[in-house]
Every structure is written in C-alpha cells, then in structure tokens.
Write a protein that holds these residues in place. Sequence first.
Motif, PDB file in Angstrom:
ATOM      1  N   PHE A  29      45.833  10.321  18.582  1.00 30.04           N
ATOM      2  CA  PHE A  29      44.157  10.308  18.307  1.00 30.04           C
ATOM      3  C   PHE A  29      43.417   8.970  18.292  1.00 30.04           C
ATOM      4  O   PHE A  29      42.069   9.631  18.442  1.00 30.04           O
ATOM      5  N   ARG A  30      44.269   8.172  17.650  1.00 29.23           N
ATOM      6  CA  ARG A  30      42.712   7.591  17.446  1.00 29.23           C
ATOM      7  C   ARG A  30      43.702   5.595  18.268  1.00 29.23           C
ATOM      8  O   ARG A  30      45.023   5.759  18.084  1.00 29.23           O
ATOM      9  N   ILE A  31      42.488   4.952  18.304  1.00 27.00           N
ATOM     10  CA  ILE A  31      43.645   3.910  18.365  1.00 27.00           C
ATOM     11  C   ILE A  31      42.984   2.793  17.215  1.00 27.00           C
ATOM     12  O   ILE A  31      41.489   2.697  17.146  1.00 27.00           O
ATOM     13  N   SER A  32      43.667   1.598  16.397  1.00 22.75           N
ATOM     14  CA  SER A  32      43.648   1.413  15.428  1.00 22.75           C
ATOM     15  C   SER A  32      43.089  -0.469  16.346  1.00 22.75           C
ATOM     16  O   SER A  32      41.744  -0.388  16.656  1.00 22.75           O
ATOM     17  N   THR A  33      43.195  -1.186  15.569  1.00 21.95           N
ATOM     18  CA  THR A  33      43.065  -2.933  16.098  1.00 21.95           C
ATOM     19  C   THR A  33      43.517  -3.133  17.057  1.00 21.95           C
ATOM     20  O   THR A  33      44.473  -2.603  17.856  1.00 21.95           O
ATOM     21  N   MET A  34      43.282  -3.448  18.327  1.00 21.02           N
ATOM     22  CA  MET A  34      43.468  -4.034  19.861  1.00 21.02           C
ATOM     23  C   MET A  34      43.451  -5.494  19.284  1.00 21.02           C
ATOM     24  O   MET A  34      42.743  -6.252  18.513  1.00 21.02           O
ATOM     25  N   GLY A  35      44.281  -5.648  20.740  1.00 22.53           N
ATOM     26  CA  GLY A  35      44.133  -7.220  20.811  1.00 22.53           C
ATOM     27  C   GLY A  35      44.496  -7.688  21.767  1.00 22.53           C
ATOM     28  O   GLY A  35      45.453  -7.269  22.287  1.00 22.53           O
ATOM     29  N   TRP A  36      44.890  -9.339  22.139  1.00 22.39           N
ATOM     30  CA  TRP A  36      45.369  -9.980  23.318  1.00 22.39           C
ATOM     31  C   TRP A  36      46.319 -10.743  23.227  1.00 22.39           C
ATOM     32  O   TRP A  36      45.433 -11.462  22.029  1.00 22.39           O
ATOM     33  N   TYR A  37      47.224 -10.790  23.483  1.00 23.80           N
ATOM     34  CA  TYR A  37      48.206 -12.231  23.006  1.00 23.80           C
ATOM     35  C   TYR A  37      48.622 -12.738  24.195  1.00 23.80           C
ATOM     36  O   TYR A  37      47.959 -11.887  25.856  1.00 23.80           O
ATOM     37  N   CYS A  95      47.880  -6.939  26.602  1.00 28.01           N
ATOM     38  CA  CYS A  95      46.951  -6.157  25.601  1.00 28.01           C
ATOM     39  C   CYS A  95      48.154  -6.003  24.246  1.00 28.01           C
ATOM     40  O   CYS A  95      49.402  -5.753  24.711  1.00 28.01           O
ATOM     41  N   ASN A  96      47.658  -5.095  23.008  1.00 30.19           N
ATOM     42  CA  ASN A  96      48.095  -4.743  22.165  1.00 30.19           C
ATOM     43  C   ASN A  96      47.121  -4.143  21.199  1.00 30.19           C
ATOM     44  O   ASN A  96      46.416  -4.673  20.800  1.00 30.19           O
ATOM     45  N   LEU A  97      48.127  -2.605  21.176  1.00 33.34           N
ATOM     46  CA  LEU A  97      47.040  -1.664  21.060  1.00 33.34           C
ATOM     47  C   LEU A  97      47.714  -0.802  20.132  1.00 33.34           C
ATOM     48  O   LEU A  97      49.166  -0.964  19.723  1.00 33.34           O
ATOM     49  N   ASP A  98      47.151  -0.939  17.951  1.00 39.89           N
ATOM     50  CA  ASP A  98      47.485  -0.133  17.668  1.00 39.89           C
ATOM     51  C   ASP A  98      47.576   1.099  17.775  1.00 39.89           C
ATOM     52  O   ASP A  98      46.199   1.559  17.127  1.00 39.89           O
ATOM     53  N   ILE A  99      48.299   2.342  18.255  1.00 45.81           N
ATOM     54  CA  ILE A  99      48.525   3.661  18.204  1.00 45.81           C
ATOM     55  C   ILE A  99      48.400   4.183  17.207  1.00 45.81           C
ATOM     56  O   ILE A  99      49.738   4.502  16.696  1.00 45.81           O
ATOM     57  N   ILE A 100      47.629   5.603  17.085  1.00 47.91           N
ATOM     58  CA  ILE A 100      48.064   6.624  15.351  1.00 47.91           C
ATOM     59  C   ILE A 100      47.908   8.029  16.135  1.00 47.91           C
ATOM     60  O   ILE A 100      46.713   7.975  16.761  1.00 47.91           O
TER      61      ILE A 100
END
Length: 121
Positions: A29-37, A95-100
């Motif tokens: 559906f969409r991606i909420s928070t995106m991040g780099w570690y 990268c880390n993506l919170d996927i809905i």
Amino acid sequence: QVQLVESGGGLVQPGGSLRLSCSASGTFFRISTMGWYRQAPGKPRELVATITSGGSTNYADSVKGRFTISRDNAKNTVYLQMNSLKPEDTAVYYCNLDIIFYNSPRPNSRWGQGTQVTVSS
C-alpha cells in the motif's frame, strides 16, 4: 513479496561525499518510516537517520550537519547524502523501510542487503 535494492556505496577519501539509494519494489500500500542504519566491524548496528512519511527527520548526533536523508514517495526510494565523510563512518549501511501492505494496517519492517562504505586515504 517486497524487494529492497541498495546502491551507492564505495571507497572515498576523508572529506569526500557519497549518495546511497534504497528502492523498494513489489505489491504494497505504502511505506511509512524509512531509515538508514550502519554496522562497523565488531560493533552493533546503529541508527544513522530516519524520515517519516510526513518528512520529519531524525539523525544520530555523529552525522548531524554532514548527512541528509530524503525520500521520493513516487519512486519508493530513500536516499542518504553523505558529505564530509570521516574514517569512522566506515561501515556497512543498511536501509530499513516500514512497509504497509493492503491486508494489514500495521507496518512491516524490511531491511536492505547492505552496502559497504569505506572512508580511507
């Protein structure tokens, strides 16, 4: 299924710049928070920067003023512009993506494969 593809790592001299990218493909559906570690040898993985769907950003103190996180929602891509790089920035960056997904309102965390960044003269 969702695939995350990272690119942009490499070898750079101190003071140099690199730009990392992480793109997601698949059905969601969409991606909420995106991040780099990042994770340096012998050290735990640590947060570098995050960006919410609304554009709010958060940075580790060690990279503030040098790194910039951004996103392109149309391309499902997150970027990390890294300037004034230091040897201590050497690490594998993830990268880390919170996927809905359509069938679940709760975000699912997904990790990229990692890209090596080496800062050395």
